[in-house]
Design a protein around this motif. Structure first.
Motif, PDB file in Angstrom:
ATOM      1  N   MET A 108       0.754  -1.235  -0.106  1.00 41.85           N
ATOM      2  CA  MET A 108       0.117   0.021  -0.047  1.00 41.85           C
ATOM      3  C   MET A 108       1.037   1.153   0.014  1.00 41.85           C
ATOM      4  N   THR A 109       1.269   1.535  -1.071  1.00 41.37           N
ATOM      5  CA  THR A 109       2.361   2.631  -1.184  1.00 41.37           C
ATOM      6  C   THR A 109       1.759   4.003  -1.189  1.00 41.37           C
ATOM      7  N   PHE A 110       2.619   5.033  -1.074  1.00 35.96           N
ATOM      8  CA  PHE A 110       2.047   6.370  -1.161  1.00 35.96           C
ATOM      9  C   PHE A 110       1.543   6.849  -2.377  1.00 35.96           C
ATOM     10  N   GLU A 111       1.910   6.317  -3.519  1.00 37.31           N
ATOM     11  CA  GLU A 111       1.226   6.452  -4.910  1.00 37.31           C
ATOM     12  C   GLU A 111      -0.052   5.993  -4.850  1.00 37.31           C
ATOM     13  N   LYS A 112      -0.237   4.879  -4.309  1.00 35.89           N
ATOM     14  CA  LYS A 112      -1.727   4.083  -4.417  1.00 35.89           C
ATOM     15  C   LYS A 112      -2.536   5.152  -3.592  1.00 35.89           C
ATOM     16  N   SER A 113      -2.182   5.389  -2.451  1.00 29.35           N
ATOM     17  CA  SER A 113      -2.870   6.237  -1.621  1.00 29.35           C
ATOM     18  C   SER A 113      -3.095   7.718  -2.219  1.00 29.35           C
ATOM     19  N   LEU A 114      -2.211   8.334  -2.884  1.00 29.10           N
ATOM     20  CA  LEU A 114      -2.800   9.487  -3.694  1.00 29.10           C
ATOM     21  C   LEU A 114      -3.760   9.259  -4.832  1.00 29.10           C
ATOM     22  N   GLU A 115      -3.517   8.047  -5.424  1.00 28.21           N
ATOM     23  CA  GLU A 115      -4.343   7.685  -6.547  1.00 28.21           C
ATOM     24  C   GLU A 115      -5.689   7.660  -5.994  1.00 28.21           C
ATOM     25  N   LEU A 116      -5.798   7.014  -4.739  1.00 26.11           N
ATOM     26  CA  LEU A 116      -7.215   6.662  -4.275  1.00 26.11           C
ATOM     27  C   LEU A 116      -7.906   8.095  -3.810  1.00 26.11           C
ATOM     28  N   ILE A 117      -7.277   8.817  -3.103  1.00 24.18           N
ATOM     29  CA  ILE A 117      -7.648  10.167  -2.524  1.00 24.18           C
ATOM     30  C   ILE A 117      -8.039  11.035  -3.652  1.00 24.18           C
ATOM     31  N   LYS A 118      -7.220  10.959  -4.773  1.00 25.46           N
ATOM     32  CA  LYS A 118      -7.494  11.805  -6.094  1.00 25.46           C
ATOM     33  C   LYS A 118      -8.658  11.324  -6.704  1.00 25.46           C
ATOM     34  N   LEU A 119      -9.222  10.106  -6.645  1.00 27.90           N
ATOM     35  CA  LEU A 119     -10.226   9.543  -7.385  1.00 27.90           C
ATOM     36  C   LEU A 119     -11.432   9.853  -6.422  1.00 27.90           C
ATOM     37  N   LEU A 120     -11.493   9.877  -5.041  1.00 28.07           N
ATOM     38  CA  LEU A 120     -12.381   9.857  -4.207  1.00 28.07           C
ATOM     39  C   LEU A 120     -12.602  11.692  -4.159  1.00 28.07           C
ATOM     40  N   ASP A 121     -11.814  12.510  -4.440  1.00 24.58           N
ATOM     41  CA  ASP A 121     -11.889  14.001  -4.704  1.00 24.58           C
ATOM     42  C   ASP A 121     -12.550  13.998  -6.003  1.00 24.58           C
ATOM     43  N   THR A 122     -12.532  13.468  -7.132  1.00 26.07           N
ATOM     44  CA  THR A 122     -13.205  13.596  -8.335  1.00 26.07           C
ATOM     45  C   THR A 122     -14.584  13.370  -8.273  1.00 26.07           C
ATOM     46  N   VAL A 123     -14.727  12.069  -7.580  1.00 26.67           N
ATOM     47  CA  VAL A 123     -16.062  11.650  -7.320  1.00 26.67           C
ATOM     48  C   VAL A 123     -17.047  12.695  -6.547  1.00 26.67           C
ATOM     49  N   ARG A 124     -16.270  13.153  -5.445  1.00 25.48           N
ATOM     50  CA  ARG A 124     -16.766  14.210  -4.490  1.00 25.48           C
ATOM     51  C   ARG A 124     -17.309  15.601  -5.487  1.00 25.48           C
ATOM     52  N   ASP A 125     -16.443  15.768  -6.524  1.00 24.92           N
ATOM     53  CA  ASP A 125     -16.619  17.182  -7.239  1.00 24.92           C
ATOM     54  C   ASP A 125     -17.888  16.815  -8.068  1.00 24.92           C
ATOM     55  N   LYS A 126     -17.883  15.538  -8.912  1.00 22.27           N
ATOM     56  CA  LYS A 126     -18.898  15.188  -9.550  1.00 22.27           C
ATOM     57  C   LYS A 126     -20.346  15.250  -8.920  1.00 22.27           C
ATOM     58  N   ILE A 127     -20.294  14.913  -7.623  1.00 21.83           N
ATOM     59  CA  ILE A 127     -21.735  14.917  -6.770  1.00 21.83           C
ATOM     60  C   ILE A 127     -21.888  16.133  -6.109  1.00 21.83           C
ATOM     61  N   LYS A 128     -21.091  16.902  -6.189  1.00 26.37           N
ATOM     62  CA  LYS A 128     -21.007  18.282  -5.587  1.00 26.37           C
ATOM     63  C   LYS A 128     -21.110  18.304  -4.082  1.00 26.37           C
ATOM     64  N   LEU A 129     -20.149  17.492  -3.638  1.00 24.38           N
ATOM     65  CA  LEU A 129     -20.265  17.144  -2.054  1.00 24.38           C
ATOM     66  C   LEU A 129     -19.032  17.816  -1.409  1.00 24.38           C
ATOM     67  N   GLN A 130     -18.895  19.126  -0.717  1.00 28.43           N
ATOM     68  CA  GLN A 130     -17.952  19.706   0.084  1.00 28.43           C
ATOM     69  C   GLN A 130     -17.921  19.421   1.401  1.00 28.43           C
ATOM     70  N   TYR A 131     -16.737  19.176   2.213  1.00 25.80           N
ATOM     71  CA  TYR A 131     -16.778  19.053   3.731  1.00 25.80           C
ATOM     72  C   TYR A 131     -16.444  20.393   4.335  1.00 25.80           C
ATOM     73  N   TYR A 132     -15.770  21.242   3.641  1.00 26.17           N
ATOM     74  CA  TYR A 132     -15.201  22.310   4.026  1.00 26.17           C
ATOM     75  C   TYR A 132     -15.821  23.844   3.418  1.00 26.17           C
TER      76      TYR A 132
END
Length: 326
Positions: A302-326
């Protein structure tokens, strides 16, 4: 570290997942649960008594400052992962932090930078990646025994009682289906197919402002697709179905935890079961111990690169569904 040396763990946060992790830690040789911390001393004491933990702290600071601890498992709600991890790293404590690693890419990047600066081990606790059935599936995919992957369908939905102040529905605590359980289908897509060319998503946003359901469509080269779904208001099969050129692999319910797989080929189905005597968290904990004994500061799985890809994808989905936490 000497290979004979015991690895002394601290657990930060005393919720449900911390209990499961502690249970498994008790089964690992060369591991000891040295201390546990909660914002409530009473809760820490009760937790510590169950697992015969020598020390219980009523503050996180006391855990960070305990020189006897080698590594800290962070089991707090999503929104606290970033600050808790940074404090551990600044105190030169190795960290295994529950998923999601943090709330967004910016936070994850800073966590990784601080870990590198302090030369301290850091890993996202995406336990599925280390489970025997999941490693088996990834190896089978790599072998091309069933040909190339054509599509993936994966879901994770559960129904829970609505509580606007509870972790699941509370926006201030990072609630919603995507970060809590949608991360697993997304992780499956990343680990099986890689990063998508195109991402689309739709969500049902509830009255507390979090996504109660989330549907995701990922597109890859050569027409390969991943159709993913998560929910906190409806129970789903929680399976992962991988279609190949020459067959199908079904990771049976619940695919993200210790489970069985079915291989369907030429009209016949073969069930493969895996003996996992623990909750399943022991596999990632053993890996962390191996990394520490080898003097590594980053996981080889579970490398840093894999975690960065995962959070990038989560951010992309959040952007698509217009979900903001801050």
């Amino acid at each position: 570290m000497n290979e004979e040396r015991n690895i002394r763990w601290g657990i930060l946060g005393c919720g449900k997942i911390a209990h499961k992790f502690a249970e498994d830690l008790c089964t690992i040789s060369n591991a000891s649960l040295h201390a546990v911390a909660s914002r409530s001393l009473q809760k820490a004491l009760e937790f510590g008594n169950i697992y015969k933990t020598p020390i219980a702290y009523g503050s996180y600071t006391e855990l960070y400052e305990d020189d006897a601890i080698d590594v800290i498992y962070i089991a707090t709600p999503h929104v606290f992962h970033y600050e808790n991890t940074l404090m551990c790293l600044e105190h030169k404590k190795a960290v295994l932090c529950e998923k999601p690693f943090a709330m967004n890419q910016m936070q994850v990047k800073e966590m990784i930078t601080v870990a590198k600066t302090n030369k301290v081990f850091l890993m996202e606790a995406l336990w599925t990646y280390f489970l025997p059935h999941y490693r088996y599936v990834l190896n089978l995919i790599q072998s091309k025994e069933l040909g190339e992957v054509k599509s993936l369908k994966a879901d994770f939905g559960f129904s829970t009682t609505f509580d606007p102040n509870g972790r699941i529905f509370n926006k201030k605590l990072g609630g919603g289906s995507l970060l809590d359980v949608g991360i697993y289908p997304l992780f499956a897509a990343l680990s099986i197919l890689g990063y998508p060319e195109k991402t689309e998503a739709q969500a049902t946003i509830g009255k507390t402002g979090v996504d109660e359901t989330c549907t995701m469509q990922l597109q890859y080269n050569k027409g390969v697709t991943a159709t993913l779904f998560s929910a906190i208001t409806q129970k789903t099969d929680t399976e992962a179905i991988i279609e190949f050129e020459n067959g199908t692999i079904q990771i049976n319910s619940r695919f993200h935890e210790p489970s069985s797989i079915s291989i369907i080929k030429d009209g016949e189905s073969k069930l493969i079961e895996f003996d996992v005597p623990t909750n399943g968290y022991s596999f990632e904990a053993i890996h962390v111990q191996e990394m520490l004994l080898q003097g590594q500061t980053e996981s080889t799985i579970m490398t840093f690169e894999k975690s960065l890809e995962l959070i990038k994808l989560l951010d992309t989905v959040r952007d698509k569904i217009k979900l903001q936490y801050y």
